[in-house]
Design an enzyme around this catalytic site. Sequence first.
Site, PDB file in Angstrom:
ATOM      1  CB  CYS A   2      68.793 207.369   0.660  1.00 13.58           C
ATOM      2  SG  CYS A   2      69.737 206.088   1.293  1.00 13.58           S
ATOM      3  NE  ARG A  27      64.716 211.232   3.913  1.00 14.04           N
ATOM      4  CZ  ARG A  27      63.532 210.892   4.363  1.00 14.04           C
ATOM      5  NH1 ARG A  27      62.643 211.729   5.130  1.00 14.04           N
ATOM      6  NH2 ARG A  27      63.206 209.645   4.310  1.00 14.04           N
ATOM      7  CD1 TRP A  74      72.516 206.517   7.226  1.00 13.54           C
ATOM      8  CD2 TRP A  74      71.603 204.512   6.687  1.00 13.54           C
ATOM      9  NE1 TRP A  74      72.444 205.602   8.579  1.00 13.54           N
ATOM     10  CE2 TRP A  74      71.922 204.460   7.996  1.00 13.54           C
ATOM     11  CE3 TRP A  74      71.085 203.534   6.204  1.00 13.54           C
ATOM     12  CZ2 TRP A  74      71.636 203.243   8.764  1.00 13.54           C
ATOM     13  CZ3 TRP A  74      71.105 202.258   6.933  1.00 13.54           C
ATOM     14  CH2 TRP A  74      71.383 202.111   8.193  1.00 13.54           C
ATOM     15  CG  ASN A 100      65.755 207.263  -1.037  1.00 14.17           C
ATOM     16  OD1 ASN A 100      66.907 207.397  -1.454  1.00 14.17           O
ATOM     17  ND2 ASN A 100      65.114 208.137  -0.687  1.00 14.17           N
ATOM     18  N   GLY A 101      65.626 202.500  -0.564  1.00 14.96           N
ATOM     19  CA  GLY A 101      65.121 201.300  -0.475  1.00 14.96           C
ATOM     20  C   GLY A 101      65.854 200.254  -0.621  1.00 14.96           C
ATOM     21  CD  GLU A 481      63.533 209.544  23.979  1.00 20.27           C
ATOM     22  OE1 GLU A 481      63.562 208.465  23.452  1.00 20.27           O
ATOM     23  OE2 GLU A 481      63.853 210.527  23.111  1.00 20.27           O
ATOM     24  CE  LYS A 485      66.971 211.408  21.497  1.00 22.35           C
ATOM     25  NZ  LYS A 485      65.803 210.725  21.074  1.00 22.35           N
ATOM     26  CD  GLU A 488      69.072 208.428  18.921  1.00 17.85           C
ATOM     27  OE1 GLU A 488      68.307 209.485  19.563  1.00 17.85           O
ATOM     28  OE2 GLU A 488      68.513 208.077  17.745  1.00 17.85           O
ATOM     29  CG  HIS A 504      66.291 191.922  40.190  1.00 18.26           C
ATOM     30  ND1 HIS A 504      66.060 190.974  41.110  1.00 18.26           N
ATOM     31  CD2 HIS A 504      65.596 192.874  40.629  1.00 18.26           C
ATOM     32  CE1 HIS A 504      65.114 191.384  41.857  1.00 18.26           C
ATOM     33  NE2 HIS A 504      64.758 192.497  41.573  1.00 18.26           N
ATOM     34  CE  LYS A 603      63.864 213.425  12.463  1.00 21.46           C
ATOM     35  NZ  LYS A 603      64.183 213.285  14.433  1.00 21.46           N
TER      36      LYS A 603
HETATM   37  O1  M6R Z   1      60.000 208.309  12.678  1.00 21.83           O
HETATM   38  P1  M6R Z   1      59.882 207.237  13.685  1.00 21.83           P
HETATM   39  O2  M6R Z   1      59.116 207.995  14.750  1.00 21.83           O
HETATM   40  O3  M6R Z   1      59.062 206.177  13.171  1.00 21.83           O
HETATM   41  O4  M6R Z   1      61.289 206.935  13.921  1.00 21.83           O
HETATM   42  C1  M6R Z   1      61.533 206.033  14.748  1.00 21.83           C
HETATM   43  C2  M6R Z   1      62.927 205.874  15.325  1.00 21.83           C
HETATM   44  O5  M6R Z   1      63.916 205.327  13.991  1.00 21.83           O
HETATM   45  C3  M6R Z   1      63.442 207.055  15.908  1.00 21.83           C
HETATM   46  O6  M6R Z   1      62.590 207.486  16.949  1.00 21.83           O
HETATM   47  C4  M6R Z   1      64.957 207.027  16.434  1.00 21.83           C
HETATM   48  O7  M6R Z   1      65.052 206.269  17.286  1.00 21.83           O
HETATM   49  C5  M6R Z   1      65.385 208.284  16.594  1.00 21.83           C
HETATM   50  N1  M6R Z   1      66.755 208.480  16.084  1.00 21.83           N
HETATM   51  C6  M6R Z   1      65.436 208.770  17.821  1.00 21.83           C
HETATM   52  O8  M6R Z   1      66.108 209.702  18.176  1.00 21.83           O
END
Ligand code: M6R
Length: 608
Positions: A2, A27, A74, A100-101, A481, A485, A488, A504, A603
């Site tokens: 958040c 965020r 969030w 936050n938390g 990766e 992407k 997401e 496999h 984020k």
């Molecule tokens: O800030 P960080 O690199 O520690 O974040 C780790 C993951 O949360 C972050 O890489 C997440 O997977 C992203 N949304 C990837 O695009």
Amino acid sequence: MCGIVGYIGKRGATELLIEGLHRLEYRGYDSAGVAVMNGNGVETRKAAGKIVNLEEALSANPVHGDLGIAHTRWATHGVPNECNAHPHIDCKGNVAVVHNGIIENANVLRAELQKHGHTFVSETDTEVIAHLIEEAFDGKLEDAVIEALWQIEGTYGIAVVSSLDPDKIVAARKGSPLLIGLGEGEYYVASDVSAILAQTREVVYLDDGDVAVLTRNGYTVLDQRAQQLERQVSKIDWDLDQIERGGFDHFMLKEIFEQPATIENCMRGRLLPEEGTSKLGGLNMTDDELLSIDNIVITACGTSWHSALIGEHMIEDLCRIPVEVEYASEFRYRNPIINERTLCIVISQSGETADTLAAMREAKQRGARTYGIVNVVGSTIARETDGGIYVHAGPEIGVASTKAFTSQVMALLLFTLKLGRLRSLGVIRGREIIEKMQELPKQIQEVLDRAPEIEKLADEFKDEVNFLYLGRGYNFPTALEGALKLKEISYIHAEGYPAAEMKHGPIALIDERMPVVFIAPHDSVFDKLMSNVQEVKARGGRVLAITSRAEPDLKGKADYEFQIPETIDLLTPILASVPLQLLAYYIAVKRGNNVDQPRNLAKSVTVE
Ligand code: M6R
């Protein structure tokens, strides 16, 4: 996850808070709210959904004052509706809290408070904080906050205002980032520097356990026994245009296009081409200390975990030292074997990911030396590791990580060069690698110049429901990766696999409706990968190959091809990732998705 922003000064708080919330929207963005001291007391406005909804609520029912706090949420506890949006207030409406938390003992505290006659209106854990402060208030807000914090278990970054002690904001942190911004006769509190960067560049990062009191005349930082602490003022050197879209449709696209510059920034001043090595100012380890390491553990989450896998490959290959990569979220729950001869590398774009931070602390506690590969300057991980390297990618606002990923890989390579040259890497090979590293910015630009080709490919694939991404060696993590992407931001189901592993199991999925993206640059496993391409084609799969040469073997085998420039094996993940980022981006845009704020994501994951 958040975002928090607060302001005390002489200007209109509401406008500044809304501007700050917009900067923090990446965020968390399922609801938002403000609490402003209007001269008579605390007034709150909240709305479910994006910040524009809150703005509409405010224009229908404005609130004015020169002191206030705000939040973009969030959801963790309770659905994202107006009632659960922050700020939360106490029974009498005197105290307002943004948080936050996660408060882990919220249910117990709530039951206790209810026994004392407190009435709760939301499903959130945060609301207990407002009631605890109400219960403890005895004239001074900071004392009541401190007393409330003693009863709380869990993590928090909070900002609190009260009409009973009206000319201050009290903020506190444990496990969730918070900083104070310093202006002329005005002060800010924020969970992230981007919220206040347009107003000030002077900040004080709070540490866990800190309680800050902000008035118009200054600020003090206290510990949880109300003893005053000294905290250093830091200067932020990010530019405002770095946190703006600068003519691009989305932050993600801007960040993809920044990669020639971010890769350059990561290397700048750190290469020693003649010696075939790097110099890393923040390493904080002598050569002898580096040589005394027996093994390396790299821990991270998400995209950062993918860069860790590439790092593992590089370090083992060039430094001949055992490396293990661990999901940070698993690491601390499985009694890992590490000791004082282990180097624990912690990778995080934000430097605030709760699991990564906890894994780093666990490693430290077990005696390991910790080394951070972090983007956000001044973040908690950056401050708590024994040494580290900033990746210098600049602010990454798009939720899907792009430029931070490629810079993490570069940073890992810089570290590899340093350690490799002390161990098994010859100077000639070191020089060759550096030469190829220096070509990268130009080569990435060449790929970016051909973005329209990828956009066309996105037209071909935008309506698919599944994808497989396959790669081998250095490019197995690239496949992971690429798939992440796509998932997401396009919400298409995608899996990354080591190409040979397909036989496999996943091969059962292949038919004409299964697009398969092969990461097939010209590297040492190219020929092996070709057999995997043929296996897919033999079963009717549609193949898109990211390759690096007009390889006769590939001609007629892949349905679509995109060529990246030639480089050495260990740099292919960086070059191959760029078209994969663009592919995910264009597919998501064509599906009408909000790529910068994909559903359910935030984020920075600052809760466990
Ligand atoms: O800030 P960080 O690199 O520690 O974040 C780790 C993951 O949360 C972050 O890489 C997440 O997977 C992203 N949304 C990837 O695009």
